[in-house]
Design a protein around this motif. Structure first.
Motif: not given
Length: 982
Positions: A379, A381, A399-405, A424, A428
């Motif tokens: 959450y 990052n 889906e949120s894992y695809g935003e985990c830069k 996404k 990564l």
């Protein structure tokens, strides 16, 4: 008169500091000249000046008020020499710091330290001091800091160490102290830091009197042979912030009184034998941030109260915890690291995990968790490691894992996860390791994977992925391992895959790939494994595969490949080779034309061989009558000439046998057995053993080989066993540190084995040669030999299927080539270990195998053999390399071998040992090593680490010895520093 006296007093008062500094500078220059070795000239500023003030010299601290020298700090300057007690002549000196240098010698003589009784700080960490700790029984009442860590002190802690009324820090960690941990240290009432970790103490309990150290803030006793239970008195240490009792033998429950540690921030109890449940009193430790009790036998549930604590790091791995994870754990705002792996936790994870904290490291692998993955793990990052393998998680990757830069390391294998992986997530940018094997994922690999430029491992086997491999994968130049096996991929493999220069393993088996195999495989110079089995590949086998320098596993079976087997493949040193069940035709190349490869070639009806059954025989052309008659005439003349030559020539090696002999070739060779026989004469003998003689044979081509002849009429059962063992094992082994068997010749009358020739004979010959052969072996060469030998044995134990135990590891069976590269040889006693499900490793022996001095002690009570027997023998070889002594040298005295002697010298007794012949062996590392070596300080530090490995390998109980794979890692010696826990 009074005025005159007053002026005189004022004059002397003003100039007394000048006089004092003048004296101090002279002392410093004298010490530099007489007692220090400053090869790097770091003390170049220590020279006489007009003002005679040393206050601006390197490492010198002066008190501003009266301009007196109060500190000498020479840390990290690369200075050597004995202990510079000359500094102690500076009466105002309060701080002497010599850490991280190369000072040597002992401090056991009281005269060496007695002038320093006015010191408050004495720091000698990370040097080369040896012998007993100094007896500081008189005049050190002002000492506040005593740091003697990272040296080679041995013996007991002196009683005088319990009589420092002002001491605040005592650090003796990382030495060879081998007495018991004394209770008299509890008399140090001002102590704030006590560090005794990483020593060789006798097993002893943690003294309950340590609970009286009310001002103690750090207690560092990791790896200190602690036994018994943690005393209840531990709870009296109300000022303690760090408690590290890890890697010991503590047992019993964690005491309820631990709640008394009101100031505690870090508790390290991992790798012990603690049991029972976590005490509920932990909830009273409101300051606790790091709690690590991994690798114990703790049981029970993680209670709601404990889960609600504000841990920054919670490590409960490798225990027997059960039950579900309370939701309150997710409410912890400080949680950064959560490690729960290798337990029996079950149920769903708290849905809000990660939502209220900066979670970075998350490992819940090898449990029984179910349900979907928490969607808020990244959450904020910050998540870097996501490790959840071997559970029963289901559903899609959130889906949120695809935003985990921030995510770089992902392991999701062996779950029930499903659905398509988002583009996404594939892309990564910081992802380095992606493992998703054995799930139910489907859909294609997204082209967005091209953004994962740091990816080294792509492990996605055992799913339902479909489609083609996107060509953008070829842009991931850091890839080392690609495993896409057991999916539903189709289409052609992108030809650009051969541009991945770092690729070591490519596994695409059990898919539906079609088309021809990519060309230019010779570009993959790092490739060790290639498995393309069970697909629909067509066309020919690329000859370029034969030019891969380190390829050991090649499987192209169960495809539709056609054409001939490229002769280039015979250049490979393969452990596994399979091209069965294709449509190959033509003659089997000579390098594969033996029984070892029958199963690898089967299922290709078009293949033929001259001798290899059950392959069909290759057709022979029928010459015309005249040509055939001419050939017969020529053969008759040659035969007659040969018979006449043999009748007139008497050789003490081999007469032509009456029966045909059998020749088996294991490598590509440019000679035949006929080129060998004439050279098996007495003048060419270079060695002999129980099973035969070894000859040095120089062929007409200029090549030199070693020939081992097993002779004497009909082979005895034991000799025949040796021959069979060596041919079966060496014939299928391909490793740079295993001697190469080139060919063997056998008949009813004789048997010979032909090996590559080792120019420098055996390690035993070089080490123990009377004419000084060991002078060729400096320490770095010896270390390289040890590392290479370890790799060879590791290959036998861990990479061969089934595993192979050598059973006669010794210096005489380690051969050295022209570049001193080692080869493990003489496999006459070797044994394969066939592991069966539910069975035990190892096998029975009818007799003790091995050589005296190298034989593991378990042979005294068991004839079971396993890899740990080889580990023991290798430990003896390490000791030989360090000491230059034979395993049964007369120096050791009666009933004592190299292992016992080294163990006493390196661990047990600090006193000098005198043998019957008058020689003496002492504890000093400089006396332990081979005196023929010229050694640097770096060499001594490496030798000390290798000696630790040798002692570990030769422990009495096999279970305590490391595996050879672990030994290979341990021999990658590097200088390292030991620091207090942070």
């Amino acid at each position: 008169m009074k005025l005159f006296l007053g002026l005189l007093f004022s004059f002397l008062y003003c100039f007394s500091p000048v006089i004092s500094l003048n004296e101090d500078s002279q002392v410093l220059i004298r010490v530099k000249s007489d007692q220090l070795q400053d090869s790097n000239e770091k003390l170049s500023s220590w020279v006489p000046t007009t003002d005679q003030s040393p206050c601006n010299w390197t490492g010198i601290t002066c008190e501003a008020k009266n301009q007196s020298v109060v500190g000498v700090n020479l840390s990290n300057l690369g200075i050597s020499g004995g202990f510079p007690n000359g500094f102690c002549r500076i009466r105002t000196l309060r701080n002497l710091t010599l850490t991280n240098n190369s000072f040597i010698g002992t401090l056991s003589s009281h005269s060496q330290l007695s002038p320093c009784s006015h010191l408050q700080v004495l720091e000698l960490a990370n040097n080369l001091f040896i012998g007993d700790l100094p007896d500081l029984s008189r005049g050190f009442g002002n000492l506040e800091v005593l740091d003697l860590s990272e040296n080679y002190f041995s013996g007991d802690i002196p009683a005088s160490f319990g009589r420092f009324p002002a001491l605040k820090m005592l650090n003796l960690a990382m030495n060879n102290l081998d007495g018991s941990i004394p209770s008299f240290l509890s008399n140090l009432s001002e102590l704030t830091c006590l560090a005794l970790a990483y020593n060789l103490f006798k097993p002893s309990p943690l003294p309950s009197s340590f609970g009286n150290l009310s001002k103690l803030e750090i207690l560092f006793l990791a790896n200190a042979s602690l036994v018994g239970e943690i005393p209840d008195s531990i709870g009296k240490l109300v000022s303690l912030t760090i408690l590290d009792l890890s890697t010991n033998y503590l047992s019993g429950k964690i005491p309820y009184t631990i709640a008394g540690l009101k100031s505690i921030m870090q508790i390290e109890l991992y790798d012990n034998q603690l049991s029972g449940e976590l005490p509920e009193s932990l909830v009273n430790l409101t300051t606790l941030l790091n709690f690590d009790v991994s690798q114990n036998n703790l049981t029970g549930n993680l209670s709601q109260n404990i889960a609600s604590m504000s841990f920054k790091s919670l490590n409960l791995n490798d225990n027997h915890f059960t039950g579900e994870i309370p939701e309150t754990l997710a409410l912890n705002p400080n949680l950064v690291q959560l490690k729960l792996f290798n337990n029996s936790f079950s149920g769903k994870l708290p849905g809000n995990l990660g939502k209220f904290s900066d979670l970075e490291d998350f490992d819940v692998s090898t449990n029984d968790f179910t349900g979907e993955l928490p969607q808020f793990l990244c959450y904020r990052n910050r998540l870097q490691n996501l490790i959840i393998f071997k559970n029963r998680f289901s559903g899609k990757i959130p889906e949120s894992y695809g935003e985990c830069k921030s995510l770089s390391y992902v392991r999701m294998g062996n779950n029930k996860l499903s659905g398509e992986v988002s583009s996404k997530f594939w892309g990564l940018s910081h992802l380095e390791f992606l493992e998703m094997y054995n799930n139910n994922f489907n859909g294609p690999i997204s082209p967005s994977i091209s953004r994962a430029r740091n990816l080294t491992h792509l492990l996605i086997s055992g799913n339902n992925f479909i489609g083609q491999i996107p060509s953008v994968v070829c842009n991931l130049h850091q890839l080392e391992v690609i495993d896409m096996s057991k999916n539903r991929y189709s289409g052609e493999v992108p030809s650009c895959v051969t541009q991945l220069n770092n690729l070591k393993k490519l596994d695409l088996q059990q898919n539906m790939f079609t088309g021809e195999l990519p060309g230019r495989f010779n570009l993959l110079t790092a490739l060790t494994q290639l498995n393309l089995a069970n697909n629909r590949f067509t066309g020919k086998i690329p000859p370029e595969l034969g030019y891969l320098p380190v390829l050991t596993n090649l499987d192209l079976s169960n495809n539709i490949l056609t054409g001939e087997i490229p002769v280039e493949l015979t250049k490979l040193n393969l452990n596994q080779f399979n091209i069965s069940n294709n449509r190959l035709d033509g003659t089997v190349p000579s390098g594969f034309d033996n029984q070892l490869f029958v199963s690898s070639l089967s299922g290709n009806p078009g293949l033929c061989s001259l001798d290899l059954k059950p392959l069909r025989p290759c057709p022979r052309t029928k010459p015309d009558t005249v040509y055939f008659a001419s050939i017969l005439a020529i053969c008759a003349v040659l035969m007659l000439g040969t018979l006449l030559w043999f009748s007139k020539t008497k050789s003490d090696c081999i007469s032509k046998p009456k029966r045909r002999w059998k020749v088996t070739t294991f490598q590509r060779v440019g000679f035949s057995e006929e080129d060998i026989f004439p050279h098996l004469r007495e003048e060419n003998i270079i060695g002999s053993g129980a099973s035969g003689q070894v000859y040095r044979v120089k062929l007409k081509s200029g090549q030199t080989v070693a020939v081992k002849r097993l002779w004497g009429g009909k082979l005895k059962p034991e000799t025949e066993s040796v021959f069979k063992s060596e041919t079966e094992i060496l014939g299928r082994i391909r490793h740079g540190n295993i001697v190469k068997l080139l060919l063997c010749v056998s008949s009813e009358k004789f048997s010979i084995l032909v090996f590559e020739y080792m120019e420098n004979a055996s390690l035993g010959d070089v080490l123990h040669r009377e004419n000084g052969g060991a002078c060729l072996l400096d320490w770095q060469t010896r270390l390289t030999i040890a590392q290479g030998t370890a790799k060879g044995l590791s290959y036998l134990h861990h990479d061969c299927v089934p595993a192979i135990v050598h059973r006669d590891v010794k210096s005489n069976n380690i051969l050295l080539d022209a570049e001193m590269v080692p080869r493990v040889a003489d496999f006459g006693l070797a044994k394969t270990l066939q592991r069966e499900v539910g069975g035990v490793d190892g096998g029975d022996m009818s007799r003790v195998a091995g050589s005296y001095g190298y034989i593991a002690p378990e042979y005294a009570y068991s004839l079971k053999v396993n890899e740990k027997s080889d580990v023991y023998s290798f430990g003896v070889v390490l000791m030989e390399l360090i000491t230059g002594k034979r395993p049964n040298d007369d120096c050791f005295g009666e009933n004592k071998d190299l292992v016992k002697w080294v163990s006493e010298v390196a661990i047990s007794s600090p006193e000098r040992k005198t043998t019957e012949n008058g020689s003496s062996c002492c504890r000093d590392l400089r006396k332990l090593v081979d005196p023929r070596m010229q050694l640097s300080i770096r060499d001594y530090k490496e030798i000390d680490k290798v000696l630790d490995v040798a002692v570990l390998c030769t422990t009495s109980f096999p279970i305590n010895r490391p595996s050879m794979r672990r030994v290979v890692e341990l021999l990658k010696v590097k200088n390292h520093k030991l620091a207090l826990p942070n």
